[in-house]
Design a protein around this motif. Structure first.
Motif, PDB file in Angstrom:
ATOM      1  N   LYS A 260     -26.915  -2.287   1.323  1.00 43.05           N
ATOM      2  CA  LYS A 260     -26.501  -1.302   0.337  1.00 43.05           C
ATOM      3  C   LYS A 260     -27.399  -0.066   0.441  1.00 43.05           C
ATOM      4  O   LYS A 260     -28.617  -0.178   0.392  1.00 43.05           O
ATOM      5  CB  LYS A 260     -26.596  -1.883  -1.076  1.00 43.05           C
ATOM      6  CG  LYS A 260     -25.645  -3.029  -1.355  1.00 43.05           C
ATOM      7  CD  LYS A 260     -25.872  -3.579  -2.765  1.00 43.05           C
ATOM      8  CE  LYS A 260     -25.007  -4.800  -3.016  1.00 43.05           C
ATOM      9  NZ  LYS A 260     -25.270  -5.385  -4.367  1.00 43.05           N
ATOM     10  N   LEU A 280     -22.145   1.239  -2.125  1.00 43.35           N
ATOM     11  CA  LEU A 280     -21.778   1.883  -0.861  1.00 43.35           C
ATOM     12  C   LEU A 280     -22.748   1.410   0.201  1.00 43.35           C
ATOM     13  O   LEU A 280     -23.963   1.470   0.015  1.00 43.35           O
ATOM     14  CB  LEU A 280     -21.841   3.415  -1.004  1.00 43.35           C
ATOM     15  CG  LEU A 280     -21.540   4.259   0.232  1.00 43.35           C
ATOM     16  CD1 LEU A 280     -20.143   3.995   0.762  1.00 43.35           C
ATOM     17  CD2 LEU A 280     -21.708   5.749  -0.095  1.00 43.35           C
ATOM     18  N   GLU A 284     -20.496   2.603   6.080  1.00 41.43           N
ATOM     19  CA  GLU A 284     -19.190   2.399   5.441  1.00 41.43           C
ATOM     20  C   GLU A 284     -18.565   3.731   5.048  1.00 41.43           C
ATOM     21  O   GLU A 284     -19.256   4.654   4.631  1.00 41.43           O
ATOM     22  CB  GLU A 284     -19.352   1.542   4.185  1.00 41.43           C
ATOM     23  CG  GLU A 284     -18.034   1.292   3.438  1.00 41.43           C
ATOM     24  CD  GLU A 284     -18.203   0.449   2.179  1.00 41.43           C
ATOM     25  OE1 GLU A 284     -17.295  -0.353   1.880  1.00 41.43           O
ATOM     26  OE2 GLU A 284     -19.243   0.592   1.501  1.00 41.43           O
ATOM     27  N   LEU A 286     -16.148   4.745   2.248  1.00 41.91           N
ATOM     28  CA  LEU A 286     -15.551   4.266   1.011  1.00 41.91           C
ATOM     29  C   LEU A 286     -14.625   5.343   0.465  1.00 41.91           C
ATOM     30  O   LEU A 286     -15.077   6.439   0.110  1.00 41.91           O
ATOM     31  CB  LEU A 286     -16.644   3.932  -0.007  1.00 41.91           C
ATOM     32  CG  LEU A 286     -16.189   3.457  -1.395  1.00 41.91           C
ATOM     33  CD1 LEU A 286     -15.393   2.157  -1.288  1.00 41.91           C
ATOM     34  CD2 LEU A 286     -17.386   3.281  -2.321  1.00 41.91           C
ATOM     35  N   ALA A 451     -23.695   6.442   5.262  1.00 44.86           N
ATOM     36  CA  ALA A 451     -22.783   5.902   4.249  1.00 44.86           C
ATOM     37  C   ALA A 451     -21.966   7.051   3.678  1.00 44.86           C
ATOM     38  O   ALA A 451     -22.533   8.034   3.203  1.00 44.86           O
ATOM     39  CB  ALA A 451     -23.571   5.204   3.149  1.00 44.86           C
ATOM     40  N   LEU A 453     -18.907   8.522   1.139  1.00 43.93           N
ATOM     41  CA  LEU A 453     -17.981   8.405   0.012  1.00 43.93           C
ATOM     42  C   LEU A 453     -16.993   9.557   0.127  1.00 43.93           C
ATOM     43  O   LEU A 453     -17.376  10.722   0.041  1.00 43.93           O
ATOM     44  CB  LEU A 453     -18.732   8.485  -1.326  1.00 43.93           C
ATOM     45  CG  LEU A 453     -17.871   8.475  -2.591  1.00 43.93           C
ATOM     46  CD1 LEU A 453     -17.115   7.159  -2.733  1.00 43.93           C
ATOM     47  CD2 LEU A 453     -18.722   8.740  -3.834  1.00 43.93           C
ATOM     48  N   SER A 466     -10.591   4.909   5.519  1.00 46.27           N
ATOM     49  CA  SER A 466     -11.520   4.108   4.718  1.00 46.27           C
ATOM     50  C   SER A 466     -11.674   2.671   5.208  1.00 46.27           C
ATOM     51  O   SER A 466     -10.723   2.058   5.699  1.00 46.27           O
ATOM     52  CB  SER A 466     -11.051   4.075   3.255  1.00 46.27           C
ATOM     53  OG  SER A 466     -10.820   5.364   2.759  1.00 46.27           O
TER      54      SER A 466
END
Length: 502
Positions: A260, A280, A284, A286, A451, A453, A466
Motif C-alpha cells: 500500500k 492504493l 496500481e 485505480l 501508484a 488514481l 484501470s
C-alpha cells in the motif's frame, strides 16, 4: 430537398503563423439542416478553420460563400450578423448575470425613452427562445444557479438569438454526463429539423458516430477525407486522423503490487465527502468513476491538500501524515493533474520550458539563481519522452494545442518523480492518438511502481485502463470492482445509487 441546399462553402482556405502552416488549401461544404462532424488530432487545424469562419482570424488565401454569395467576414460581430454563431469548449457565459441577460448580452432591447433596457421584453424574448428549444429554464435566475449542462443550453439559446443559420459546437459535451449528452443531442436534432446547420467538433468518436450526418477529417492542416458517416467505421476514421493504425487504445501489461502506498480513511467534508475510505497500491491504476457532482474531484483535492478536511486520515507508505496544503502533499510524493488544465495546471503566458520546470526549481537553481542549462535539459528531455509537439521549448504554452498542453502539465508533475499520481480527467478534450499515448504512459509509470488514481467520466477509459475501479455516488463509495468483473452497466448502476457493491 432542403438538406441538399448549400449553406456554406469554404474553398482553398490557408493560414500560417510564424513557423507553422496551420491550414493548407482546405475545402469545406455545409448543407442546410446538416450535422457535419469536424475531427482531427489536436493541432490539426480545426479551431483555426472555425476561427476564420467566425471572424476571429483572417485567412491568408481562400474564399467563403454563404448561400452562394461570396462574403468577407472581418470580425465575430459581422459573422453573427451573417447568421454564424460558435459555442466554444470553454463557456463564455457570465455566472453573475441572469440567464436572460446572458442571452442578450450587448444586444438588450431598449425602451424609446432614454434608451433604457426593456427588461420585460428581454425576459419575454429569452423565454420564447427557450420554448423553441423545448427548454424549461427560468430566464430571471442567475446563471450561477444552473448546472454546467444548463449553462451549455443557454449558450445554444444565445447563439440562436442571433438568428443563426450555422452553429459551430466545439467539444460541447466535454463536461456533460451521459444523460445531459442525450438531452443536448435531442436539442441538436431539433435544430436540424428547423433547417439549422451544425458543425460538431469532438474528440469522442462514439459521439461522432451517434450524431453527425457527414464527417470531414483534418490532419496537419490538410483535408485528408470526407464521407457520409454511414460509409466509415471507427478504425478507418482513426487511420485518417493519425495517418497510421493505432494498435492499442488501452494497453495493459502491469500488475499492481500488494504494498500500500496511499490509504485514506473516513474522509469527510460537508456534503461533498461523507466518509470515503480506500487503499492504493504500488504500480496500481485505480479508476474513480461516478457522475459529475458525486465527489470524485473533492477526493483528489482533499488528498492533495487543496481543500481542508473536517475529518479523516491519510497514510503514506504505512505512516499517518497531515496534509494541509499542496506543498505538503508534494513533499510526501503526491502529484495532482487537475481537470481544468488552463485555469489550474498551466501558466499560459510562460514558455513550455518554464511550465515543466516550475515544480522543480530547487533542483534547477543554485543560491536562488536558476541554471538555465539544467532547465533546458529538463524541458528537452520531457519533450522527447512524451513526444510533445512544439516548435521550441520556448514556445508560449497558450499557443499550443489542448493535447500538447496536457502533456506539458503531465511533464511538470513527472519531473518530481511522484510516488502517487492523481489524474483528474487526464484525456478530456484530447484527440484519439494523444489519448492512446497518455494511456501508454500511465501503463509505463505503473510498471515503474507509480501508484495512479485516475478520475474519468469516460467509462471505456475507466474500464480499459484501470486495475481496480471505485464508483462514487453522493459523496460515498457506492461500488468497487476488479478489472475483470467491471462492466458499464454495473458502474452506472452504482453511480446512480442503484447498488452498493460489485
Amino acid at each position: 430537398m432542403a438538406e441538399n441546399q448549400v449553406s456554406l462553402e469554404m474553398h482553398g482556405i490557408s493560414k500560417s503563423f510564424p513557423g507553422v502552416q496551420a491550414l493548407k488549401e482546405v475545402d469545406l461544404i455545409l448543407h442546410r439542416g446538416e450535422i457535419l462532424g469536424l475531427v482531427g488530432e489536436n493541432g490539426a487545424g480545426k479551431s483555426t478553420l472555425m476561427n476564420i469562419l467566425t471572424g476571429i482570424l483572417h485567412s491568408d488565401t481562400g474564399i467563403i460563400t454563404l448561400k452562394g454569395k461570396p462574403v468577407n467576414i472581418e470580425n465575430p460581430r459581422q459573422a453573427q450578423i451573417m447568421g454564424i454563431s460558435i459555442i466554444h469548449q470553454e463557456l463564455s457565459v457570465l455566472p453573475n448575470l441572469t440567464v436572460g441577460q446572458n442571452v442578450f448580452l450587448g444586444r438588450e432591447p431598449r425602451l424609446p425613452i432614454h434608451f433604457l433596457v426593456d427588461w420585460k421584453n428581454l425576459y419575454y424574448l429569452a423565454k420564447e427562445h427557450f420554448k423553441k428549444l423545448n427548454l424549461d429554464i427560468d430566464p430571471h435566475i442567475l446563471l450561477s444557479e444552473l448546472s454546467v449542462a444548463q449553462r451549455q443550453m443557454v449558450e445554444v439559446a444565445r447563439a440562436l438569438s442571433f438568428k443563426a443559420d450555422i452553429v459551430v459546437m466545439d467539444e460541447p459535451t466535454s463536461t456533460l454526463t451521459e444523460m445531459e449528452v442525450k438531452n443536448l443531442f435531442s436539442l441538436i436534432h431539433t435544430l436540424k429539423e428547423q433547417g439549422i446547420s451544425i458543425v460538431f467538433i469532438s474528440h469522442r468518436l462514439e459521439e461522432i458516430f451517434r450524431i453527425v450526418d457527414r464527417v470531414i477529417v483534418l490532419r496537419d492542416g490538410v483535408l485528408v477525407g470526407s464521407a457520409p458517416i454511414s460509409q466509415v467505421d471507427p478504425k478507418q476514421l482513426v487511420m485518417m486522423m493519425v495517418g497510421r493504425e493505432l494498435k492499442e487504445m488501452f494497453p495493459k501489461e502491469s500488475l499492481p503490487q500488494k504494498e500500500k502506498v496511499l490509504s485514506v480513511k473516513n474522509l469527510k467534508r460537508g456534503k461533498d465527502l461523507k466518509g470515503v475510505s480506500f487503499d492504493l497500491h504500488r504500480g496500481e491504476i485505480l479508476g474513480l468513476a461516478g457522475l459529475v457532482g458525486s465527489g470524485r474531484t473533492f477526493v483528489a483535492r482533499a488528498i492533495f491538500g487543496a481543500d481542508p478536511l473536517e475529518e479523516g486520515e491519510i497514510w503514506i507508505e504505512g505512516k499517518k501524515v497531515q496534509i494541509r496544503s499542496p506543498q505538503e502533499a508534494i513533499s510526501y510524493g503526491i502529484s495532482f493533474l487537475p481537470e481544468d488544465r488552463k485555469a489550474q495546471g498551466l501558466f499560459l503566458k510562460l514558455p513550455l520550458s518554464s511550465n515543466i520546470a516550475i515544480t522543480d526549481m530547487k533542483e534547477l537553481s543554485f543560491l536562488g539563481i536558476i541554471i538555465f542549462k539544467k532547465l533546458q535539459e529538463l524541458a528537452s528531455s520531457f519533450v522527447n519522452k512524451l513526444k510533445i509537439r512544439t516548435p521550441s521549448i520556448f514556445q508560449i504554452v497558450r499557443n499550443l494545442s489542448g493535447g500538447t498542453q496536457q502533456k506539458v502539465v503531465l511533464a511538470k508533475w513527472l519531473a518530481l518523480k511522484p510516488k502517487v499520481l492523481i489524474l483528474d480527467e487526464p484525456t478530456v478534450g484530447i484527440d484519439v492518438a494523444t489519448k492512446a499515448e497518455i494511456h501508454a504512459l500511465m501503463n509505463g509509470l505503473a510498471k515503474e511502481g507509480v501508484a495512479i488514481l485516475m478520475i474519468s467520466s469516460e467509462l471505456p477509459e475507466v474500464l480499459g485502463v484501470s486495475d481496480r475501479i471505485l464508483v462514487m455516488h453522493e459523496g460515498l463509495i457506492s461500488g468497487e470492482f476488479l478489472r475483470q468483473d467491471a462492466t458499464q452497466d454495473k458502474i452506472m448502476l452504482c453511480a446512480t445509487g442503484g447498488a452498493n457493491n460489485g
